[in-house]
Design a protein around this motif. Sequence first.
Motif, PDB file in Angstrom:
ATOM      1  N   GLN B 361       0.828  -1.209   0.000  1.00  0.00           N
ATOM      2  CA  GLN B 361       0.000   0.000   0.000  1.00  0.00           C
ATOM      3  C   GLN B 361       0.864   1.260   0.000  1.00  0.00           C
ATOM      4  O   GLN B 361       0.498   2.286  -0.571  1.00  0.00           O
ATOM      5  CB  GLN B 361      -0.926  -0.013   1.210  1.00  0.00           C
ATOM      6  N   SER B 362       2.003   1.154   0.679  1.00  0.00           N
ATOM      7  CA  SER B 362       2.864   2.340   0.731  1.00  0.00           C
ATOM      8  C   SER B 362       3.362   2.704  -0.668  1.00  0.00           C
ATOM      9  O   SER B 362       3.509   3.876  -1.001  1.00  0.00           O
ATOM     10  CB  SER B 362       4.071   2.091   1.645  1.00  0.00           C
ATOM     11  N   LEU B 363       3.584   1.689  -1.491  1.00  0.00           N
ATOM     12  CA  LEU B 363       3.982   1.961  -2.862  1.00  0.00           C
ATOM     13  C   LEU B 363       2.799   2.462  -3.670  1.00  0.00           C
ATOM     14  O   LEU B 363       2.915   3.389  -4.473  1.00  0.00           O
ATOM     15  CB  LEU B 363       4.560   0.692  -3.508  1.00  0.00           C
ATOM     16  N   GLN B 364       1.631   1.850  -3.405  1.00  0.00           N
ATOM     17  CA  GLN B 364       0.417   2.244  -4.117  1.00  0.00           C
ATOM     18  C   GLN B 364       0.117   3.723  -3.896  1.00  0.00           C
ATOM     19  O   GLN B 364      -0.196   4.445  -4.838  1.00  0.00           O
ATOM     20  CB  GLN B 364      -0.744   1.369  -3.638  1.00  0.00           C
ATOM     21  N   SER B 505       2.047  -2.415  -9.231  1.00  0.00           N
ATOM     22  CA  SER B 505       0.858  -2.794  -9.978  1.00  0.00           C
ATOM     23  C   SER B 505      -0.376  -2.140  -9.353  1.00  0.00           C
ATOM     24  O   SER B 505      -1.247  -1.622 -10.045  1.00  0.00           O
ATOM     25  CB  SER B 505       0.753  -4.315  -9.965  1.00  0.00           C
ATOM     26  N   MET B 506      -0.396  -2.144  -8.020  1.00  0.00           N
ATOM     27  CA  MET B 506      -1.511  -1.535  -7.318  1.00  0.00           C
ATOM     28  C   MET B 506      -1.546  -0.032  -7.581  1.00  0.00           C
ATOM     29  O   MET B 506      -2.611   0.572  -7.737  1.00  0.00           O
ATOM     30  CB  MET B 506      -1.396  -1.804  -5.812  1.00  0.00           C
ATOM     31  N   ALA B 507      -0.378   0.586  -7.652  1.00  0.00           N
ATOM     32  CA  ALA B 507      -0.311   2.016  -7.928  1.00  0.00           C
ATOM     33  C   ALA B 507      -0.920   2.323  -9.283  1.00  0.00           C
ATOM     34  O   ALA B 507      -1.594   3.336  -9.465  1.00  0.00           O
ATOM     35  CB  ALA B 507       1.140   2.499  -7.891  1.00  0.00           C
ATOM     36  N   ALA B 508      -0.699   1.410 -10.227  1.00  0.00           N
ATOM     37  CA  ALA B 508      -1.193   1.666 -11.582  1.00  0.00           C
ATOM     38  C   ALA B 508      -2.685   1.394 -11.711  1.00  0.00           C
ATOM     39  O   ALA B 508      -3.349   1.966 -12.566  1.00  0.00           O
ATOM     40  CB  ALA B 508      -0.420   0.821 -12.587  1.00  0.00           C
ATOM     41  N   SER B 517      -3.386   3.427 -16.789  1.00  0.00           N
ATOM     42  CA  SER B 517      -3.980   2.099 -16.962  1.00  0.00           C
ATOM     43  C   SER B 517      -4.493   1.879 -18.383  1.00  0.00           C
ATOM     44  O   SER B 517      -4.984   2.775 -19.045  1.00  0.00           O
ATOM     45  CB  SER B 517      -5.125   1.924 -15.969  1.00  0.00           C
ATOM     46  N   ILE B 518      -4.295   0.651 -18.835  1.00  0.00           N
ATOM     47  CA  ILE B 518      -4.721   0.267 -20.173  1.00  0.00           C
ATOM     48  C   ILE B 518      -5.564  -0.975 -20.026  1.00  0.00           C
ATOM     49  O   ILE B 518      -5.221  -1.868 -19.242  1.00  0.00           O
ATOM     50  CB  ILE B 518      -3.501  -0.053 -21.058  1.00  0.00           C
ATOM     51  N   ASP B 519      -6.637  -1.064 -20.806  1.00  0.00           N
ATOM     52  CA  ASP B 519      -7.485  -2.253 -20.732  1.00  0.00           C
ATOM     53  C   ASP B 519      -6.659  -3.474 -21.095  1.00  0.00           C
ATOM     54  O   ASP B 519      -5.854  -3.440 -22.020  1.00  0.00           O
ATOM     55  CB  ASP B 519      -8.643  -2.132 -21.748  1.00  0.00           C
ATOM     56  N   SER B 520      -6.844  -4.508 -20.372  1.00  0.00           N
ATOM     57  CA  SER B 520      -6.268  -5.826 -20.639  1.00  0.00           C
ATOM     58  C   SER B 520      -4.749  -5.920 -20.479  1.00  0.00           C
ATOM     59  O   SER B 520      -4.178  -6.952 -20.717  1.00  0.00           O
ATOM     60  CB  SER B 520      -6.670  -6.352 -22.032  1.00  0.00           C
ATOM     61  N   ILE B 521      -4.114  -4.820 -20.121  1.00  0.00           N
ATOM     62  CA  ILE B 521      -2.668  -4.918 -19.887  1.00  0.00           C
ATOM     63  C   ILE B 521      -2.377  -4.477 -18.467  1.00  0.00           C
ATOM     64  O   ILE B 521      -2.774  -3.382 -18.054  1.00  0.00           O
ATOM     65  CB  ILE B 521      -1.866  -4.062 -20.876  1.00  0.00           C
ATOM     66  N   ALA B 522      -1.672  -5.347 -17.741  1.00  0.00           N
ATOM     67  CA  ALA B 522      -1.323  -5.004 -16.362  1.00  0.00           C
ATOM     68  C   ALA B 522      -0.048  -4.168 -16.363  1.00  0.00           C
ATOM     69  O   ALA B 522       0.978  -4.607 -16.841  1.00  0.00           O
ATOM     70  CB  ALA B 522      -1.113  -6.275 -15.551  1.00  0.00           C
ATOM     71  N   ILE B 523      -0.203  -2.968 -15.837  1.00  0.00           N
ATOM     72  CA  ILE B 523       0.933  -2.053 -15.818  1.00  0.00           C
ATOM     73  C   ILE B 523       1.462  -1.930 -14.406  1.00  0.00           C
ATOM     74  O   ILE B 523       0.697  -1.962 -13.444  1.00  0.00           O
ATOM     75  CB  ILE B 523       0.486  -0.679 -16.350  1.00  0.00           C
ATOM     76  N   SER B 539       7.884  16.260 -13.093  1.00  0.00           N
ATOM     77  CA  SER B 539       6.991  15.119 -13.025  1.00  0.00           C
ATOM     78  C   SER B 539       7.729  13.887 -13.540  1.00  0.00           C
ATOM     79  O   SER B 539       8.335  13.918 -14.596  1.00  0.00           O
ATOM     80  CB  SER B 539       5.777  15.474 -13.898  1.00  0.00           C
ATOM     81  N   ILE B 540       7.707  12.811 -12.718  1.00  0.00           N
ATOM     82  CA  ILE B 540       8.478  11.615 -13.089  1.00  0.00           C
ATOM     83  C   ILE B 540       7.570  10.404 -13.053  1.00  0.00           C
ATOM     84  O   ILE B 540       6.681  10.299 -12.209  1.00  0.00           O
ATOM     85  CB  ILE B 540       9.617  11.348 -12.068  1.00  0.00           C
ATOM     86  N   PHE B 541       7.828   9.471 -13.954  1.00  0.00           N
ATOM     87  CA  PHE B 541       7.119   8.205 -13.896  1.00  0.00           C
ATOM     88  C   PHE B 541       8.033   7.084 -14.362  1.00  0.00           C
ATOM     89  O   PHE B 541       8.657   7.171 -15.411  1.00  0.00           O
ATOM     90  CB  PHE B 541       5.848   8.280 -14.783  1.00  0.00           C
ATOM     91  N   MET B 542       8.093   6.065 -13.501  1.00  0.00           N
ATOM     92  CA  MET B 542       8.864   4.876 -13.850  1.00  0.00           C
ATOM     93  C   MET B 542       7.869   3.741 -13.998  1.00  0.00           C
ATOM     94  O   MET B 542       7.045   3.530 -13.109  1.00  0.00           O
ATOM     95  CB  MET B 542       9.854   4.571 -12.734  1.00  0.00           C
ATOM     96  N   VAL B 543       7.940   3.027 -15.120  1.00  0.00           N
ATOM     97  CA  VAL B 543       6.863   2.079 -15.402  1.00  0.00           C
ATOM     98  C   VAL B 543       7.382   0.917 -16.235  1.00  0.00           C
ATOM     99  O   VAL B 543       8.368   1.055 -16.950  1.00  0.00           O
ATOM    100  CB  VAL B 543       5.714   2.821 -16.136  1.00  0.00           C
TER     101      VAL B 543
END
Lengths: 473, 620
Positions: B361-364, B505-508, B517-523, B539-543
């Motif tokens: 949850q802390s990551l989420q 994954s929970m964050a996404a 989030s994208i349908d049918s793809i787990a990000i 603004s940063i995003f690592m994915v």
Amino acid sequence: MNRQSEFLKNIDWLSIFMYTVLIFMGWINIYAAVYNDNHSSIFDITQSYGKQLLWIGTASVLAFFIMLTDSKFFTAFSVIIYGLTIGILVAVLFLGVESKGARSWFELGSIRIQPAEFGKFATCLAVANIMSRHGFKIMRLSSLCLLGLILAIPAGLIILQNDTGSALVYSSFILVMYREGLHGSLLLLCFITVAIFIFTLLYPPIAVLSLIIGGTLIAFLYYRQNKQEFYRLVVFLTGCFLFLLFLRWLFEWQTPTDHLLLYAYLVTGILGIYFIYKRRMKHIIWVLLASWMCIVASVGVHYAFDKLQPHQKDRINNLLGIEADPTGAGYNVNQSKIAIGSGGLAGKGFLQGTQTKFNFVPEQSTDFIFCTVGEEWGFLGTAIVIGLLLAFILRIIYLAERQRSDFSRIYGYGVASILFFHVAINIGMTIGLAPVIGIPLPFFSYGGSSLWAFTILIFIFLRLDANRLQVFS
Amino acid sequence: MNKYTHRKTVISAIIICICCIYIIRLFYMQVLDDSFQMKAILNSQRIATQYPARGLIYDRHHKLLVENQPAYDLMIIPRQVKNFDTLELISILGIEKEMLVKNLAKCRRYSPFKASILISQITASQYAVLQEKLYKYTGFFMQTRTLRKYNVSHSADVFGYIGEVSQTQIIRDSTYAAGDYIGINGLEKSYESVLRGVKGEKILLVDNHNRIKGSYKDGAYDKPAIVGQNLTTTLDIDLQEYAYQLMKNKRGGIIAIEPATGEILLKVSSPGYDPQLLIGLERGKNFKKLEEDPNIPLFDRTVMASYPPGSTFKTLQALYGLQEKVITPETCFECYGKAKTAIGGIRMGCHNHISPLDLRQSLQHSCNPYYVNVWRRVLENNKYENVRDSYKSWREYICSFGLGSKICPDFTNETTGSVPSVALYDRKYNTTDWRWSYIMSLSIGQGELLVTPLQIANMACILANRGYYMTPHIVRPSEGIENRIERHEIQVDRPYFDIVVDGMSMAATAGTARGASIDSIAICGKTGTAQNPHGDDHSIFMVFAPKENPKIAMAVYIENGGFGAQYAVPIAGLLIEKYLKGCISPHKKALEQRMMESSLITPAAQHTAKERQEKIQEEE
């Protein structure tokens, strides 16, 4: 029948053989010098080599007719031939066409004739005629003046055509005159004058001075025949010079070395005068005086040259082939030396010369034809060509000496002298040893007039030679 | 018979003497002295350099990106130049008079006899005009060269550009000669030795007027030029194009890597510039313009820029905590959100979310106090003698992720970022006995820690691979190209990776990174916000995606993009969708539109970018 075979036997076939070989070699080299892929046939008469073949053919015909002519014709008509030639030389001044700054050509359709070339044999005939006259004494002032006039008229006319090089050829008659009794010292004087002029301009003062001093010492040895005195003189002079060098080093003088040498020489000379006076060495005083005159003359030439206008200097430098800028006035000699020097021992091979093929060498089929020989045939080629020319000239001297008539002998010497002058100056200029004077190399340089003129010159002599036994001196 | 007969000997002697002197002289010139041979060669041979075409550059689907086009140099031999119509020349070439005068003087100074370049890189159309008039210009001639031609109007940071070699480069490497081209930046520089090929030589025979008369010995000694080797890059140029559209009017960098191979799929530095600008006669002017642009387009924001990693760093912190066993996945901490939480005398703010929360949850929710707690436990670990030793161990672990060092040998301009050393803190706090709380901001990726977007993308790869990364690279190794790709292992057990990936994954799906989030793809993603003292936060995003068997790992960095979710997350989402599905689903079109149209750039810069865009369109 008998007479005819006798006549054929008396012809000097060796000379004719040498003449033919030289002409053939010349033709081959003209072909190599102007060769281009589009016109590769050596007989193509649109090209120089094809034309040269025509000239060679006509020259042979000319030679044949000369051999058929009675030899008395040449002796009897020599003065008339001379006069006619002078007339033509005058005419060309007014009617000739100008080419490369010289008005020395007659144009007959597509053929160009250079009368100056024919002046040589005519003058040679006239000189032979005058000098062989009964009672002619060369060391008389009037004789010298007459001879001088005979030479000066064609030479002067040719200078007026702005073709100084061809005019200088007439100076070669000094050898003929020497052979016929001109005092040796006059020949020497001529050589020395020319030498001092050229050396002063070509080489640094120290070299000229050393040369004069060396000459004087040799002359001293020649006249005194006393080795002891000679050695003493040399030791004294050297010591004096070294002492001055030492003083310069000690006191840090700024005097140039050639000045020091001059001072040493003057000291030696002045001391020498005392001994000359005491021992009554008459010859030596002349030698010493001549030597000092040389030095004065050299300094004079130097001084006069400095005073000249730049364009006059350029002209003289050009004549001598000296110029620091290899792409400027000295370009010709520089390129010519490169072409010859790059030939190596055996040359680059027939038609393989890059320097001559791509026109780096100017006037390569005419005045600088020797470059093609040097580049494509190497040292072997140049040595053979010089050897052959030398043999030919010596052969003519030999033939001249066997003549019974003075006329034939003098004419023969004239032929030898003219050939020698051409060979010496032409080859000398291509290797940077002689001033660049635009005169052709006999048999080699492209040009109908020159080939015809030499053919006439030589075959008249061979005709005279063939007839030598019927002449009584 | 004649008293002077003996004189024939003197005369013969003179003649023989002269002939002997000549023969000796000739022997010296022709046989002994070989300097004339050299001079003859210099005279008649001209060595014409044959310039090889540079290698071509392709993308991963073998689309041609960079090719060659003929260009021409106007050459002069100063000595042969006569008065010429300067006005005409200036108008044909469209150059300034001062430039012509300056170059003329330069050529004269170099050598009056040798050919040198007066004006370089003349285009084919200018050449056509000039060639017709060239007969009027004595001493001028044209030399054919090949220049680059770019089939894309972006990605100049990847390709770099070429320019004439400098004097120092010539001294360093003798294969170069004045006037040669050399790669100055990007792949052109790092693969210079592969791309350049081998110069050839043609020996030409020239005459006294320097006219070419043919080849020497029919070309027997000629050396043909060897064409440079082609490069296949790992870039997906369509994705690259799309990314540039999304990044329009925004500053930042995006880099995407295929986790399993380390192949760089996407490398975007915005604002970029059209590589074609640095080709041809205008290149000097254009370069100056680019240099003066306040948005510094010449600065490669993917590998040269280093920013604080922000919250993306929490993933590494969580892994280390688990590995060091100072926390378990179930460890919970309290967070009072905006009300600030007190931890060991330190008060830490957060945004509002559930409390207490566990590791996932802390990551989420990207909880700050949670990681301050973890940090405290990490540094006050009894395993180590003191905080310094704990820190040393932590630093070693962080560095094994590729932080603080250059990780991609394909980029010569890559910077290392920085992981502060113990010594730095010793100096900073003037004591070796500093406390965990002094360096608390490191816990949430702030402070002295600096990373490049490439390093963040690489972190994403490590998480996607659950424990290793392949050396990131942009050129596929092939024959003649050194394979420098290695597998780098991370000393963290795989189960811990799964836990952190769960959190991402929970964050996404229901956390900070929902926008991707994208349908049918787990990000799986982790947002970050790097505080920026000069303006809006970065603004940063690592994915990476998909969660299982990941195909793409990405770092998106948007300068002044506010908090992560605002720009970085949606842009990354669109790019991943584009890459994995090939198109954007209809309900996301509005988002796509909004991303493309939004602008975070200062008005002055906007103007420059607009101008450039217009120019590109004009050319097309």
